[in-house]
Structures are given as C-alpha cells and as structure tokens.
Design an enzyme around this catalytic site. Structure first.
Site, PDB file in Angstrom:
ATOM      1  CB  SER A  83      35.102  52.367  28.623  1.00 55.08           C
ATOM      2  OG  SER A  83      34.846  52.451  27.230  1.00 55.08           O
ATOM      3  CG  ASN A 123      24.360  50.681  21.783  1.00 60.09           C
ATOM      4  OD1 ASN A 123      25.309  51.373  22.138  1.00 60.09           O
ATOM      5  ND2 ASN A 123      23.117  51.139  21.711  1.00 60.09           N
ATOM      6  CB  THR A 144      29.935  15.829  60.764  1.00 61.46           C
ATOM      7  OG1 THR A 144      29.805  15.225  62.046  1.00 61.46           O
ATOM      8  CG2 THR A 144      29.965  14.747  59.700  1.00 61.46           C
ATOM      9  CG  HIS A 145      28.483  19.056  63.683  1.00 61.15           C
ATOM     10  ND1 HIS A 145      27.407  19.900  63.646  1.00 61.15           N
ATOM     11  CD2 HIS A 145      28.010  17.833  63.320  1.00 61.15           C
ATOM     12  CE1 HIS A 145      26.321  19.220  63.290  1.00 61.15           C
ATOM     13  NE2 HIS A 145      26.664  17.957  63.078  1.00 61.15           N
ATOM     14  CB  SER A 172      56.028  36.156  61.190  1.00 64.17           C
ATOM     15  OG  SER A 172      56.152  37.211  62.108  1.00 64.17           O
ATOM     16  CE  LYS A 222      52.484  32.377  62.746  1.00 66.06           C
ATOM     17  NZ  LYS A 222      51.886  33.664  62.876  1.00 66.06           N
ATOM     18  CG  ASN A 224      52.261  33.014  58.765  1.00 72.70           C
ATOM     19  OD1 ASN A 224      52.076  32.291  59.733  1.00 72.70           O
ATOM     20  ND2 ASN A 224      52.791  34.212  58.858  1.00 72.70           N
ATOM     21  CD  GLU A 263      46.541  33.103  56.022  1.00 73.61           C
ATOM     22  OE1 GLU A 263      46.307  34.215  56.495  1.00 73.61           O
ATOM     23  OE2 GLU A 263      47.592  32.489  56.245  1.00 73.61           O
ATOM     24  CE1 TYR A 285      25.974  50.036  26.295  1.00 75.80           C
ATOM     25  CE2 TYR A 285      25.408  52.349  26.040  1.00 75.80           C
ATOM     26  CZ  TYR A 285      26.308  51.366  26.440  1.00 75.80           C
ATOM     27  OH  TYR A 285      27.519  51.725  26.960  1.00 75.80           O
ATOM     28  CD  GLN A 295      31.993  53.095  29.476  1.00 78.74           C
ATOM     29  OE1 GLN A 295      31.781  53.281  28.288  1.00 78.74           O
ATOM     30  NE2 GLN A 295      32.459  54.041  30.265  1.00 78.74           N
ATOM     31  CE  LYS A 316      33.113  47.791  28.537  1.00 81.00           C
ATOM     32  NZ  LYS A 316      31.637  47.662  28.396  1.00 81.00           N
TER      33      LYS A 316
HETATM   34  N1  ARG Z   1      32.159  52.061  25.810  1.00 76.78           N
HETATM   35  C1  ARG Z   1      30.812  51.615  25.703  1.00 76.78           C
HETATM   36  C2  ARG Z   1      30.538  50.480  26.705  1.00 76.78           C
HETATM   37  O1  ARG Z   1      31.494  49.944  27.206  1.00 76.78           O
HETATM   38  C3  ARG Z   1      30.531  51.147  24.326  1.00 76.78           C
HETATM   39  C4  ARG Z   1      29.131  51.290  23.887  1.00 76.78           C
HETATM   40  C5  ARG Z   1      28.783  52.720  23.755  1.00 76.78           C
HETATM   41  N2  ARG Z   1      27.489  52.909  23.197  1.00 76.78           N
HETATM   42  C6  ARG Z   1      26.885  54.108  23.243  1.00 76.78           C
HETATM   43  N3  ARG Z   1      25.717  54.169  22.727  1.00 76.78           N
HETATM   44  N4  ARG Z   1      27.426  55.140  23.836  1.00 76.78           N
HETATM   45  O2  ARG Z   1      29.441  50.107  26.982  1.00 76.78           O
END
Ligand code: ARG
Length: 459
Positions: A23, A110, A155-156, A277, A283, A285, A290, A317, A322, A325
């Site tokens: 990660s 964790n 409205t509408h 365009s 144009k 735009n 958008e 956990y 993971q 994120k």
């Molecule tokens: N890279 C892990 C995550 O983003 C960190 C936690 C890892 N914990 C483990 N017990 N392998 O969640």
C-alpha cells in the site's frame, strides 16, 4: 526482500502477491502523520517507564531526522517497503540501531493505520471547510451584486414566479453552510485516538492512551480496542459528507450550464473557465461546470466502495480495510480541486440582467400575484385562481401578457379589478412584496446576506 514480520514464515513473498499486498504507493501520503504518531508513542512509552527517557529521545530524534530528510528530498520513500508504517520503522532501525526496535512496543500496525488516517483526515477536513466557506463568501458577494436582478424562478423547469438572481444564489449559500456543519460533525468523530488498541484486545503494558491522544491533539480515545481498529465509520461519513457537498455543486453546475446556453443566456462565464470546440468555431463550452457535475459521480463511487468493503467484514482488522484509503484520497483531491475552481468561476461569472428580465416578462410569472390581488379584494383564493388561469389561457391565445390587457378587459373579467392592478403585478412589486421570512424581496435577501456574513465573519 525479507519482511520485517518474518518469523512465523520466512517473510519472503511472491512478487505478484507483494504487488497486491503493498500500500506504500498510496499510503506514503501519511509519512508525516505516521512519524508524528510514532513520536507521541515513544514519548508515552517513556512517560510510563516502558522504555527509558534516553531511548525515547533517541527514537524521537531519529524520527525527526527521517521527517526532515523526506521533506528536503534527501530521503526517498522506498516503494519496495510494504507500507509507510514499515518504511518508517525500518528506516529508523537502520539509522539508530537496536533502540529503533523498541518503538513498536504496545501498539500494532492496525492501530497505526487507523490513527494515521484520522490524523490525515483531520487536517484535510479543516482545509476543505475553509474552501467551502470561501465559496460561500464568493456567493454572498455575487448575491449582493445581483440582489435586485429579476429573473424567473422555476418549478418543473417551467417559469413559476419572479425571484432575484441574488435570492437564487443565496439558496446555494445555505446548502453549503449545511455542508460546513456536516464537516464539523464529522470532524468530531474523526478526532479520536485508536492508538494503543494493540491490534484488537488492548495490552498488558501499563500504557496511558489519554496522554498519547493529548500529545497528538486528539480529543478522546476509542474506548473499545476492537472497535478502535475496526471502525471506519468516519471514512464512510467523510465520503458521505463530501458526496452531499458535491451533489450541491453538481446542481449548481447544472444550472450554470443551462444558464450559459443560447436558450437561456442568463450568465456569461469568464473565458478562463470555458473551452472551445475543435471543430465548431462559435463554441464556448462550460466544461468546468460539466466536470464538477461529472466528478460528483466519482465521489459517490468512493462512498459506495467503502460501504461495500465494510459490509459483512468480521471484527477486528481485515486486510480488506486497506482499500479504505485510495477512495478517501481521491475524494479529498477531487473536492478540493472542484472547490478551488468554483471559487474563481463564481467570482468571475457575470449575469445578463436584460435577458433574465425579459425571460421574466414572458412566462406569466406574476399570475399568482394577480390571483392574490383578487383575494385581497375579497374573492376566495380558489375562485381567483380559476379566473386568472382562464385569463392566462386567453392571453396565450392572443399572444399577449397580463400587462397588455386593458383596464376595461380586466373589469370584464371581474369588477374587483382597478387601475392599481398594473402596479401590483409589476415584477418589481411581485418580488419586493415577498417579505415573508426567507422570501425573495431585496429586503429579506439583504437580511439573509448580512446573517451569513456574520457567520463567516466577513464584511
Ligand atoms: N497497510 C495496512 C492498511 O493499510 C496497514 C495495516 C496492516 N495491518 C496488518 N495486520 N497487516 O490497512
């Protein structure tokens, strides 16, 4: 490369497994938070005599060095490390030796990952909130500029009643202020420390989780260790708050796109926020609006992803987590960029007052006021409603408006009509008589503007 957790296994994993498992490509964003967390942890361990003061000093100094070197570019984050937590710890041990290995006492990755995400999000929520407030301020100033610019309210998507452009804009100011409140609510729940959960069950060491949380500027600690490491509600909540915010920007975008069309021509965007365009020379735009509308889908996607990842996950956990994120990072980047563009786009937007007014004059948007006129002269509303409806129909057949009817024609419709009817149904009167709380009159919009200015602490 042999993993730091080698022991139970020989710590050598398959290349593709590494790719799936890693990660660091995205969680390197946490380097500062991770180091900050580790510094607080070392200090707490020394405070509770779990390690010595000298050991803690050495660890803190080592961590500060790593931070400085990453920031100056001297130390490159090694992408072959599994994640940012491992990278920081490995680098520390490389630099200060055996003492570095004491840092991971009474904590787990964790805990660390949950902590880093909270610390990171806390900073970002504050930044997003600031941008939303800046956008509200921009809208407020625009509304002030156009507080007496009459346009049809819809409205509408059918012309309904006269409003001012300032009034219409202030509706968005309100929506965004609610987003600010929601961001703050979310921040309250992010502001809690999971560190010291020690993977899931707490620890036999005599730690002080409150002390550590205080060092990190966090308000409280997660009070059940298992919940502390399993909880990603705050991630869902953040994505939900941002989804609502984007939904508001998306509605605003839709209106800006419509208003910029030849069919409306109510507003003119500055050239900087439009594109041409490649084939049609005429144009201009509204791509930015958008894209904000389009990117709303992507932010919703991040919300649905994390909801789905967590659905049915057993405690505590699991590596599935993971996946929390990248969606958050994407939401943060998207929302911030959209807000920044929006602030400048609204600042430079110009309304076409004549077109707004002439659209207002065509849609019988004073019909409600004509009915109210009769009601004020004693006619029951339902009867007045019917008479005016019939009058509108006759006008459309003759291709004229309510203003074009002669007083004799009005008297034929009802003897209650008098000459003052013309003034009563003028669009200015229709707007400025709407003095009920929340109404479109210049007076009420001015009051609203001044209330919002007070909230934002601006002049
Ligand atoms: N890279 C892990 C995550 O983003 C960190 C936690 C890892 N914990 C483990 N017990 N392998 O969640």
């Amino acid at each position: 490369m042999k993993k730091m957790w080698a022991g139970r296994t020989d710590g050598v994993t398959d290349k593709l497994a590494d790719q799936l498992n890693s990660s660091i490509g995205f969680d390197q964003r946490f380097y500062k938070n991770d180091i900050e967390g580790s510094i607080a942890h070392a200090k707490m361990l020394a405070f509770k005599n779990i390690i010595t003061k000298e050991e803690a000093d050495k660890i803190v100094e080592g961590l500060q060095g790593i931070l400085a070197d990453i920031e100056s570019g001297k130390l490159e984050i090694n992408l072959s490390a599994e994640d940012i937590h491992m990278f920081v710890e490995e680098t520390l041990t490389e630099r200060i030796g055996e003492t570095g290995k004491k840092l991971h006492t009474a904590r787990s990755r964790n805990d660390q990952v949950a902590l880093d995400l909270r610390l990171y999000l806390k900073d970002e929520i504050v930044k997003i909130e600031k941008l939303v407030k800046e956008l509200v301020a921009t809208i407020v100033y625009k509304a002030e500029e156009y507080k007496d610019t009459i346009m049809p309210g819809y409205t509408h998507l059918q012309r309904a009643q006269p409003v001012t452009f300032g009034f219409h804009l202030m509706a968005y100011a309100n929506m965004l202020l609610r987003d600010v409140q929601r961001l703050n609510d979310c921040l309250d729940r992010v502001n809690t420390s999971p560190i010291g959960s020690c993977a899931l069950a707490g620890t036999t060491y005599d730690t002080d989780r409150y002390y550590e949380a205080k060092l990190l500027g966090l308000e409280s600690v997660c009070i059940n260790a298992m919940d502390g490491v399993s909880d990603r509600d705050f991630v869902i909540e953040f994505n939900a708050v941002c989804s609502i915010l984007m939904m508001h920007l998306s509605r605003f975008s839709e209106e800006i796109i419509l208003w910029s069309s030849w069919e409306f021509k109510f507003v003119e965007l500055s050239d900087e926020y439009t594109t041409g365009s490649s084939i049609m020379p005429q144009k201009k735009n509204p791509d930015m609006a958008e894209l904000v509308r389009g990117k709303t889908g992507r932010v919703y996607g991040n919300l649905i992803s994390i909801l789905t990842v967590l659905k049915g996950l057993p405690l505590a956990y699991n590596k599935d987590m993971q996946e929390d994120k990248e969606g958050v990072f994407d939401t943060i980047d998207t929302v911030k960029l959209c807000l920044e563009v929006y602030i400048s786009m609204i600042k430079t937007l110009k309304a076409n007052k004549e077109n707004m007014l002439s659209a207002g004059k065509k849609g019988f948007i004073n019909a409600t006021d004509l009915a109210d006129y009769l009601v004020k002269k004693g006619m029951p509303f339902r009867s007045a409603y019917k008479i005016v409806g019939e009058t509108v129909r006759k006008c459309t057949e003759r291709n004229i408006t309510l203003e074009n009817l002669t007083i004799d024609e009005y008297k034929e419709i009802s003897p209650l009509f008098e000459k003052d009817v013309y003034k009563e149904i003028s669009l200015e009167t229709c707007v400025n008589k709407r003095i009920s709380v929340g109404g479109t009159s210049v007076k009420m919009v001015e009051e609203h503007i001044s209330d919002v200015k007070k909230i934002l602490n601006i002049e």
